[in-house]
Design an enzyme around this catalytic site. Structure first.
Site, PDB file in Angstrom:
ATOM      1  N   ASP A  91     -14.028  40.742  68.040  1.00  0.00           N
ATOM      2  CA  ASP A  91     -14.367  41.604  66.910  1.00  0.00           C
ATOM      3  C   ASP A  91     -14.929  40.827  65.719  1.00  0.00           C
ATOM      4  O   ASP A  91     -15.282  41.392  64.713  1.00  0.00           O
ATOM      5  CB  ASP A  91     -13.159  42.449  66.494  1.00  0.00           C
ATOM      6  CG  ASP A  91     -11.872  41.662  66.506  1.00  0.00           C
ATOM      7  OD1 ASP A  91     -11.013  41.959  67.344  1.00  0.00           O
ATOM      8  OD2 ASP A  91     -11.736  40.748  65.676  1.00  0.00           O
ATOM      9  N   GLU A  92     -14.992  39.525  65.871  1.00  0.00           N
ATOM     10  CA  GLU A  92     -15.625  38.738  64.816  1.00  0.00           C
ATOM     11  C   GLU A  92     -17.094  38.538  65.135  1.00  0.00           C
ATOM     12  O   GLU A  92     -17.481  38.451  66.284  1.00  0.00           O
ATOM     13  CB  GLU A  92     -14.948  37.362  64.718  1.00  0.00           C
ATOM     14  CG  GLU A  92     -13.875  37.331  63.646  1.00  0.00           C
ATOM     15  CD  GLU A  92     -13.246  35.961  63.556  1.00  0.00           C
ATOM     16  OE1 GLU A  92     -13.995  34.984  63.433  1.00  0.00           O
ATOM     17  OE2 GLU A  92     -12.009  35.892  63.615  1.00  0.00           O
TER      18      GLU A  92
END
Ligand SMILES: [Zn+2]
Ligand SMILES: [Zn+2]
Length: 111
Positions: A91-92
């Site tokens: 999710d980064e």
């Protein structure tokens, strides 16, 4: 060879409760595969492997896209090759790396 779906790191086999699990040493993502599946996946992945290796090894980035960037080492605008690496969890945002084609200096993008 198995690669992490999330960060493209090379997975390391781990034996847990008699089952071989391919686990990512970087982000911890794991894959549980039976022996038959492992063989199959390996064959399917074979064609992908080349592009994966290219991403892992900056010295072989001959087919990567190029961009005019200011090299911090040369201190001038130079042609650079760039690629993205998923550093931590999925999710980064991936980190973008640049490599000066003149002095081979490699650096990461700073916002
Ligand atoms: Zn990973
Ligand atoms: Zn440079």
């Amino acid at each position: 060879m198995e690669f992490c779906d999330k960060c493209s790191s090379l997975l390391a086999p781990k034996k847990i409760n008699g089952k071989v699990v391919m686990a990512c040493p970087k982000c911890g993502a794991g894959k549980e595969l039976s022996k038959g599946e492992q063989m199959q996946k390996q064959e399917i992945k074979q064609s992908d492997q080349e592009s994966m290796v290219v991403i892992e090894n900056p010295d072989e980035l001959n087919t990567m896209p190029t961009k005019k960037m200011r090299c911090p080492k040369c201190a001038i605008v130079v042609d650079t090759q760039y690629w993205a690496v998923q550093t931590r969890s999925g999710d980064e945002a991936p980190t973008r790396f640049y490599r000066c084609m003149k002095c081979k200096h490699t650096w990461r993008e700073y916002d």
